[in-house]
Design an enzyme around this catalytic site. Structure first.
Site, PDB file in Angstrom:
ATOM      1  N   HIS A 160     -98.624   5.381 -28.716  1.00 29.21           N
ATOM      2  CA  HIS A 160     -97.392   4.637 -28.459  1.00 29.21           C
ATOM      3  C   HIS A 160     -96.617   4.393 -29.755  1.00 29.21           C
ATOM      4  O   HIS A 160     -97.204   4.400 -30.846  1.00 29.21           O
ATOM      5  CB  HIS A 160     -97.723   3.247 -27.878  1.00 29.21           C
ATOM      6  CG  HIS A 160     -98.241   3.257 -26.469  1.00 29.21           C
ATOM      7  ND1 HIS A 160     -99.397   2.622 -26.097  1.00 29.21           N
ATOM      8  CD2 HIS A 160     -97.723   3.805 -25.333  1.00 29.21           C
ATOM      9  CE1 HIS A 160     -99.585   2.769 -24.791  1.00 29.21           C
ATOM     10  NE2 HIS A 160     -98.588   3.482 -24.309  1.00 29.21           N
ATOM     11  N   CYS A 247    -101.186  -4.880 -27.205  1.00 37.24           N
ATOM     12  CA  CYS A 247    -101.298  -4.448 -25.803  1.00 37.24           C
ATOM     13  C   CYS A 247    -102.054  -5.442 -24.935  1.00 37.24           C
ATOM     14  O   CYS A 247    -101.970  -5.361 -23.712  1.00 37.24           O
ATOM     15  CB  CYS A 247    -101.915  -3.070 -25.713  1.00 37.24           C
ATOM     16  SG  CYS A 247    -103.485  -2.928 -26.484  1.00 37.24           S
TER      17      CYS A 247
HETATM   18  C1  CIR Z   1    -104.175   3.793 -22.025  1.00 33.54           C
HETATM   19  O1  CIR Z   1    -104.371   4.938 -22.438  1.00 33.54           O
HETATM   20  O2  CIR Z   1    -103.237   3.514 -21.282  1.00 33.54           O
HETATM   21  C2  CIR Z   1    -105.157   2.732 -22.442  1.00 33.54           C
HETATM   22  N1  CIR Z   1    -106.471   3.279 -22.529  1.00 33.54           N
HETATM   23  C3  CIR Z   1    -104.766   2.096 -23.747  1.00 33.54           C
HETATM   24  C4  CIR Z   1    -103.436   1.405 -23.684  1.00 33.54           C
HETATM   25  C5  CIR Z   1    -103.132   0.680 -24.946  1.00 33.54           C
HETATM   26  N2  CIR Z   1    -101.859   0.083 -24.843  1.00 33.54           N
HETATM   27  C6  CIR Z   1    -101.119  -0.263 -25.882  1.00 33.54           C
HETATM   28  O3  CIR Z   1    -101.494  -0.044 -27.024  1.00 33.54           O
HETATM   29  N3  CIR Z   1     -99.935  -0.775 -25.635  1.00 33.54           N
END
Ligand code: CIR
Length: 257
Positions: A160, A247
């Site tokens: 991201h 997140c």
């Molecule tokens: C994903 O791949 O969607 C999750 N395993 C990790 C999301 C992490 N989100 C973030 O850093 N905003």
């Protein structure tokens, strides 16, 4: 007052989406302890925690940031780039409805909140495997009337945009210059991560304090040297699911009642 919406770690977190990391075992109890300590740090810094119930069927649901972008004027419910994450939206919508007008990213657009960096009236949106130009256009339409400038921003080598850059305040960014072009981010003071800590740009500022993952002491020193109070939190188990600090919460102001 600041609200932090969080959600407990799913027992299915080992089945999380992975993009850049190899799958390694995740200890759910350790992940939960770290998540609880993260919430405690936010509470200690003055946030009121609104913790949503665990979602056993949604492996990535602890990462609430990806499902909404909460601005002062409106909350934008995203359409997450990973299909496995789209059912995370209904509970987040219900949680945010009392606090904000809601708007939604709709098909065919895809957007993860982890790609949305707000710095003053500039909103940078990473163009990644999770967020596309169709969603950026929708986002611009939703927030344009509120005076935000929305910019599509190239990102390299990470999941991201906020794995590459986050904001310490409206005018100060912490970033990994290998992952994002500084020139794309406007005329702001930039603190680079320590080169030995490429994942360190994802930090959370609450009031005058910056939360930094414990794995990144050298970048923490740089942020501290720039005049910010730093507090470290251990999130190593959540990092195995490609999660970081921003997140795990949706942070927003509400008027005290
Ligand atoms: C994903 O791949 O969607 C999750 N395993 C990790 C999301 C992490 N989100 C973030 O850093 N905003």
């Amino acid at each position: 007052m600041l609200i932090a919406v969080t959600r407990g770690v799913s027992p299915a977190i080992a089945d999380c989406e992975l993009t850049h990391l190899e799958r390694t075992p995740i200890d759910v109890d350790t992940a939960r302890e770290q998540h609880t300590a993260y919430e405690a740090a936010l509470a200690d810094l003055g946030c009121r925690i609104e913790r949503l119930p665990v979602e056993p069927g949604l492996p990535d649901s602890v990462f609430v940031e990806d499902v909404a972008v909460v601005l002062d004027e409106v909350a934008v419910i995203t359409r997450p780039g990973a299909e496995s994450r789209r059912d995370e939206r209904s509970s987040i919508e219900r949680t945010l409805a009392p606090y904000r007008l809601l708007a939604r990213i709709t098909s065919p657009g895809i957007l993860d909140g982890g790609d949305v960096l707000v710095a003053g009236r500039d909103v940078h949106i990473g163009i990644t495997s999770r967020s596309d130009l169709a969603a950026i256009d929708q986002f611009r339409t939703i927030v344009g009337d509120h005076g935000y400038r929305v910019h599509g921003t190239a990102v390299r080598g990470c999941l991201h945009l906020k794995s590459a850059v986050t904001a310490l305040d409206d005018d100060t960014l912490v970033l990994n210059p290998d992952r994002v072009d500084v020139g794309d981010l406007g005329d702001r003071r930039c603190i680079s991560v320590d080169p030995s800590e490429p994942d360190a740009a994802n930090v959370v500022r609450v009031g005058g304090t910056v939360l930094v993952a414990a794995a990144f002491p050298h970048t923490a020193e740089r942020i501290s040297a720039a005049g910010f109070t730093v507090r470290t939190v251990e999130v190593s188990e959540l990092a195995k699911a490609e999660g970081a600090l921003t997140c795990c919460s949706l942070l927003f102001e509400v008027s005290a009642t």
